[in-house]
Design a protein around this motif. Sequence first.
Motif, PDB file in Angstrom:
ATOM      1  N   UNK A  24       0.799  -1.227   0.000  1.00 48.94           N
ATOM      2  CA  UNK A  24       0.000   0.000   0.000  1.00 48.94           C
ATOM      3  C   UNK A  24       0.832   1.278   0.000  1.00 48.94           C
ATOM      4  N   UNK A  25       2.089   1.188  -0.464  1.00 55.72           N
ATOM      5  CA  UNK A  25       2.908   2.397  -0.514  1.00 55.72           C
ATOM      6  C   UNK A  25       2.360   3.374  -1.556  1.00 55.72           C
ATOM      7  N   UNK A  26       1.931   2.840  -2.698  1.00 56.42           N
ATOM      8  CA  UNK A  26       1.472   3.689  -3.801  1.00 56.42           C
ATOM      9  C   UNK A  26      -0.037   3.536  -4.014  1.00 56.42           C
ATOM     10  N   UNK A  27      -0.625   4.561  -4.616  1.00 54.54           N
ATOM     11  CA  UNK A  27      -2.028   4.492  -5.008  1.00 54.54           C
ATOM     12  C   UNK A  27      -2.959   4.962  -3.908  1.00 54.54           C
ATOM     13  N   UNK A  28      -4.210   5.312  -4.309  1.00 53.58           N
ATOM     14  CA  UNK A  28      -5.192   5.746  -3.315  1.00 53.58           C
ATOM     15  C   UNK A  28      -5.488   4.616  -2.334  1.00 53.58           C
ATOM     16  N   UNK A  29      -5.676   4.938  -1.073  1.00 53.66           N
ATOM     17  CA  UNK A  29      -6.009   3.892  -0.101  1.00 53.66           C
ATOM     18  C   UNK A  29      -7.421   3.369  -0.329  1.00 53.66           C
ATOM     19  N   UNK A  61     -14.787   6.097   0.343  1.00 52.00           N
ATOM     20  CA  UNK A  61     -15.762   6.124   1.428  1.00 52.00           C
ATOM     21  C   UNK A  61     -15.505   7.230   2.443  1.00 52.00           C
ATOM     22  N   UNK A  62     -14.237   7.561   2.679  1.00 47.17           N
ATOM     23  CA  UNK A  62     -13.938   8.464   3.776  1.00 47.17           C
ATOM     24  C   UNK A  62     -13.332   9.800   3.353  1.00 47.17           C
ATOM     25  N   UNK A  63     -12.536   9.824   2.297  1.00 50.64           N
ATOM     26  CA  UNK A  63     -11.845  11.055   1.909  1.00 50.64           C
ATOM     27  C   UNK A  63     -12.641  11.828   0.858  1.00 50.64           C
ATOM     28  N   UNK A  64     -13.085  11.140  -0.153  1.00 48.50           N
ATOM     29  CA  UNK A  64     -13.782  11.818  -1.253  1.00 48.50           C
ATOM     30  C   UNK A  64     -14.998  12.615  -0.793  1.00 48.50           C
TER      31      UNK A  64
END
Length: 623
Positions: free
Chosen positions: A599-604, A609-612
């Motif tokens: 999970x170093x790269x790319x959107x989590x 669900x939480x950021x957008x």
Amino acid sequence: MAQLRRVVEVRRTFKDKELDELFLVAMCELSESFSMRLFVTEALFVRSFRLFGTRTQQAEWVPKILAWESIGCFAMTELGHSSNLRGIETTATYDAANRDFIIDTPSLMATKIWIGMAGETATHTACLARLLVRGQDCGLHWFVVPLRDPKTGRLMPGVTAGDVGAKAGRNGLDNGWIQFTHVRVPRDAMLARWARVAADGTFHAGLNPEDADPANNVSPAAAAGLAYAGLIPERLEITRGIPMMLNQALTIAVRYAAGRRQGPAGNPQVLDYPSIQAALMPALARMHAVMAAAGAVWTTWHAMEEGGPNALLQGLPDMHALSAGIKATVTWDGADILERCRRAMGGHAYSRYNAIADYIGDYGVMTTGGGDNAVLVQQTARYVLAMARKSMADPNKFASTVAPTDSVAYLPSAVALAAEGVPPAVSDWTSLAQLHAVLQWLAVAKVQALGMSLASAPKGGMTRAWNAAHADISAVAQLHTHQYLARAIRIRAGDLEPTARDSAVAPAALQPTFVRLARLYLLDVLRQFARDLLLHGWARDVVEQLDVEFADACAQVRDQAMPLVDAFGLPDWILQAPLARADGDGYRAYLATIQNAPNCFGPPKYWDAEVRPLTAPAGRSRL
């Protein structure tokens, strides 16, 4: 456990004992959890038989354990009774009609807990229990109790056990808890070297006739005291186990500090800053002192074991006090050293990829396991106080009764020095003998002050006075231990003549380096107790000079720092810290490790669900 199974398989192919030992060292350096699994069975469980079992019991059990046909654990501590063994509640009641013992956990607080390998793996345990015969309490004794079916792994009838769950570290070791409900074990399940129960229920205290001979006439009272000897070897393991972990941390921190330059171009290496030297160089010296002492303590212990019951009993008081002092002093030092290593590396040591954080988590148990340090220093101090009184009463007689390797062998000369009434002067700050004499004098001065303080306690107030003096008690135990370690590193440096039981002297070409380490060790310990030096008569300007000499000693060891850590021989695959790569390309390796992490790269996964909804809610116009 997969590592352990594979190691057992590989070891069966070895014919070279030295290769086997080196293989085990490498595996223990690789994994603290592995080392503890190995230690619990091959050290603690095996030593239960060697210390407390008859020759017949040893012959029956030890080969099976070392072949891993029986996997053992060491059930001593209870939920309500850890260092206080006298409070042990687990019972072993002899049933003369059936000629067996009934093992019971009579209360919640009698639950055996924090028992390594008991959570999931051990098939048997050496269980410390209170022996009840015909309604009488016959004291604490050891019993072999089956825990699990070796084929199915299921718990035996009457045994309730499980894992203690998540811990701060060493999560690869299945520490567990155990409760017994009317678990029957045969009469020969009692480890009977020092006491036994006859078939008719008659209790016999004293050495088993199987081990007895005219030269080994052991009293029942002396034999009863050996129930407490089981933890001595565990505490002595500190001299090997602590350097095994701390040397890795020091290698990582020193290599990082040697490669790091802070600030504008042309600034010196971080390792050249006095503050970093003061943090790391004394730590190197302390670990070398511990390693130098390892040979002496283990040679002495093995001689006690192999010398028969009388040799064991004769050496037990000094070894008990010394092992308690080493365990407390060295593990306290180790906790401080790990934190120094972390701070010396700044934020990079907070990353688990550089190992220090995991070392700190794994290390936490060391100050408590094998006896809480706050309790152990009291045991050491009581012994030193008693021996100092004997030495002051009749120095010549005392000197004739102690061996040169006894931890209290220094007392007559130090007592004589203290009797002069003035602190010993240091005319040569490079003299290891003078610095060591000051340390020994300070140990005796603290003992004498403690004795006077306790002597002034009102009638019936000794317990309160003892508890109130805990800071001084701790200082006595630590100073006593440090003077013993100082002797060991002086011998390693070629500055003292060794006895047959001492560690080997370093080769002539390396002795100057060990002299530097020994000097720094002594100065560092004296600096640690600078307040006590002032209280007992050292002038302020002498203590200030001590600081100057300490800084000089740090700088001298710094010149050898990289060769010293490289000499530990720790390859990258054991260190598992990219910033400490042997080839010096640490930053590239560190960043690569970060980039290769999951999970170093790319959107989590939680972005939509939480950021957008916060950054781009539906209906909001985009500017």
